[in-house]
Structures are given as structure tokens and as C-alpha cells.
Design an enzyme around this catalytic site. Sequence first.
Site, PDB file in Angstrom:
ATOM      1  N   LYS A  82     -46.712 -57.369 -32.149  1.00  0.00           N
ATOM      2  CA  LYS A  82     -47.375 -58.047 -33.260  1.00  0.00           C
ATOM      3  C   LYS A  82     -48.576 -58.844 -32.766  1.00  0.00           C
ATOM      4  O   LYS A  82     -48.545 -59.452 -31.691  1.00  0.00           O
ATOM      5  CB  LYS A  82     -46.362 -58.973 -33.950  1.00  0.00           C
ATOM      6  CG  LYS A  82     -46.873 -59.681 -35.186  1.00  0.00           C
ATOM      7  CD  LYS A  82     -45.733 -60.489 -35.810  1.00  0.00           C
ATOM      8  CE  LYS A  82     -46.179 -61.307 -36.999  1.00  0.00           C
ATOM      9  NZ  LYS A  82     -45.055 -62.064 -37.605  1.00  0.00           N
ATOM     10  N   SER A 157     -45.307 -61.646 -42.205  1.00  0.00           N
ATOM     11  CA  SER A 157     -46.522 -61.388 -41.465  1.00  0.00           C
ATOM     12  C   SER A 157     -46.407 -60.222 -40.484  1.00  0.00           C
ATOM     13  O   SER A 157     -47.411 -59.797 -39.909  1.00  0.00           O
ATOM     14  CB  SER A 157     -46.966 -62.648 -40.720  1.00  0.00           C
ATOM     15  OG  SER A 157     -45.992 -63.094 -39.798  1.00  0.00           O
ATOM     16  N   SER A 181     -40.890 -63.404 -42.098  1.00  0.00           N
ATOM     17  CA  SER A 181     -41.915 -62.447 -41.679  1.00  0.00           C
ATOM     18  C   SER A 181     -41.402 -61.195 -40.986  1.00  0.00           C
ATOM     19  O   SER A 181     -42.172 -60.278 -40.728  1.00  0.00           O
ATOM     20  CB  SER A 181     -42.936 -63.144 -40.773  1.00  0.00           C
ATOM     21  OG  SER A 181     -43.701 -64.056 -41.507  1.00  0.00           O
TER      22      SER A 181
END
Length: 468
Positions: A82, A157, A181
Amino acid sequence: MADSRLHYTPASELVARICDKSLSPVELMKATIARAEALNPRLNAICTETFESALAQARTAETMLMRGDPLPPLHGIPTTIKDLALTKGVRTMAGSHVFADRVPAIDHAHVERMRAAGMISIGKTTTSEFGWSGVSNSPLTGITHNPWQQGMNAGASSAGAAVCAAAGIGPVHQGSDGAGSIRMPAAFCGVFGIKPSHGRVAYYPMPQNGLISHVGPISRTVADSALMLHAIAGPDDRDMTSIDTPPEDYVARLDEGIAGLKVAFSPDLGYLKVDEEVAAPVRESAKAFEQTGCIVEEVNPDWGDPTEMERCLFSVTITMMYGGFVKQWGDKMDPGLRAIIEYGRQFSAEAYSRAAGERLLYYDKVRAFFEQYDLLITPALSVAAFPAERLIPEHWEQHEWDWLRWAGFSYPFNLTWLPAATCPCGFTQGKLPVGLQIVAGRNQDLRVLQASRAFEQARPWAQHQPIE
């Protein structure tokens, strides 16, 4: 094995094939990169590609294999990292113009462990700006598209991570979860994601956001997440909150079952609004736990409504972390992020400290609840995917920043540090995935994995693939 079959082959099977030399790490990596090259222009899940480096590492992995070297548990398995996670020598933008050119000199602790486990990253996955929202859109990288329907929110996210998992661009991916997230994008994209107990995966450097961020895997199967979580979990003294004991054997104990457990089903936690197209498949899925031998009871947990406490804690930490960028970068920042920063400025130190105290009292209620019940199941989200240019679905009450109102099932378990997972549990009439959340008491990560596995066996989902 044909490339088309490799796309949706679980990591657990790929590891076995690599170890018995029926699959080359180079062959696997070439197939994964080809898949990414074919789909990423459409999906926008990977914002920084590291294909050449990944292929070179795959060649090294193959040499180790042929030499008979001892192999780590995920040897040669393609993955992604990520874009909030620091990666040594690889651009880490955090979805923001502020860090568009940042190249860190260090890896985050969990990235170190992924590498040590033999995982090979093909690139960095997209995130909302600084990971602040649950919408797969950032001012720097644009919209990351839900693989089930172009233009729809893929969640955030950990947006790109869930999209890659759903689209067959590698089997298992790194996510992080500060207010849902991991679980939100898993729900929107129809894959599995687990936020382990806080401290189960060491987080260093630790973000200064109130000790709410957790690192965990996103994958198409529970077994793959168990495999990755076991590889990256464990103590690290650099993280003062890390649990100082090694993890249980998630892989070996995954199929022990959950018969006899006492399960609480809460359709709304006593205060949350839920769209019927989400509520119906979640309620139907609760029956699967009875079929696995559990005792299921519908409950109102009676923890009260933490919304105002959440709004204070969430906005103040975001203001503290990113408010200093507004003067120089405000015109290039997400409008919702600017709005929450402005909102957070209103709170005094006294008000923030009071909210922090309320968080401790809230934990006491939740802890006591899990002395009565082994598991809690809820919807993962109140809504199905909606257009990614919106912060809030059109049919919901609008707000300039408060997306938490449609994701209210997530944040309570960041504040309380409990393990929680999202499992796919059905589809809306518009063929968009719906997610079920499974929660257990503190440090009961194995229980969440076992429950998720039992549900996966009772209600299989991996056969549903958004992209051929």
C-alpha cells in the site's frame, strides 16, 4: 499451468507448486505482471510499478529453489504494498501531491517482514489522500475503479490492494486499517480482509493518529490471509504497542471449527442506518453460523452511540497530522480533507482529552460484551459501492467530510483494538458485493480467522470473479 488459471490460484496452492518445482517463480511473476499490465490502465490500482525489480527478485527466488536453499513461507509469491507504507528506494506518495516525489530511505517494519517471508512486490497500490477517507479517489492518482463496475467506489484507504485481490493481480496484498481501511475495500470488492488486534503486526514507524492503525492482509481466501498474517505477525520492540508473544499457528489451526461458540448478531449496533440491499444478505448470512454449530442471538450491544466521540478523535488527529500542509498545498488537497481539518481545529485540548477518556469507557463496555459472547457479526458497511467521485452516496444525508456515517461499523473496533474481518456474503440486485463483519475479543485473531473460514466453507465466495 496456463496463465489464466494462475490469476485466481490461491497463494497456499502456489507455494506448494513452487516448492515441488511444478511452478517456476519466474513463470508466476511474468503471469502476474502481464495481468497487471492488462488491467491496471482500466482499474488504476497500482500507482508505482516495480515490475523490473519484481522479475529480478523472482529470478533470484528460482535460483534459491533450484539450489535447494531453505525457503521462507511465501517464497516467490507476488504481492503489492500500500502506498502509505514506507518502501526503501521506492516512491511512497500517500495519495497526495505533498509527497508526490518522496522516496523513503527505510521500509516499514511490516514491509521488512513481507520481504523476509519471500513475498515479492510488483508495486505500490493506490490510497485515498493520506488514507483519510473510505473512497477510492485521490487528488494525485484519481479514481481507482471497483472491478465489479467501472466508476464505482472500490473502498479505501487500501483501495488498490483490494482491487488487485479481486481482479487476480496476485493472490494476497498488504493493507492497513485506521477506521476500516482493510474491511471497507474488502466489502466493496468482494474479497476477504482482516484487521488483526492492535499490536499483532508491529507497526514501525507508527503513525501519530491515536493508536488506531492496524496492518493486515487482503486476499480472495481466508487461508491466504492466514498464511500472510502468520508470516508478518509477531513482536517488535520498536513498536511499543506490539504484542510481546508470537502469534498462534493460524494456518495449522484454521480448520478447527467454531461449533459451540456463542455468536451475537447485531444488524445495526443499536444506532446505525443500513440500506436494505445490504441488510438482507447480511441477515441471511447469520444463519450460516447456526449451520456451523454456533448459538446465534440477535442483540443490541447497548454500547451507546459513539459518533460524537469518534468525530472529535478522528478529526483532531487528522488536523494534527496534515493541517500544516494546508497553507502551501491546500488547493491540491482533497476538499473533504480540508473540511475535516477545519472542523478539527475547533476542539480544545480539554475536549480532545475528554473524548479520549470516553474511548476508554467505551472499551470497557465492549470488553464486557465479549465476556458474554465469543463472536459478533454485523454488516461490514451500511451501503454497497457507489460512484467513486462522491464522498457519500447520493441517497444518504450529505456532509462535507463525514463519510464515517456510512462506514460506522468499522471505527469502533479500531478504537478498541479488537480483531475484525470482512467476508463476502452476497450481492445486491445491481451485482455489487456485500460484506459481513466478524469480530472477536481482544487478541482473538485466530478465532476471527476460524470463524471466517467456517463461514467461507458454508457460503463459498471465491468462485465469484469480476474479471475473466
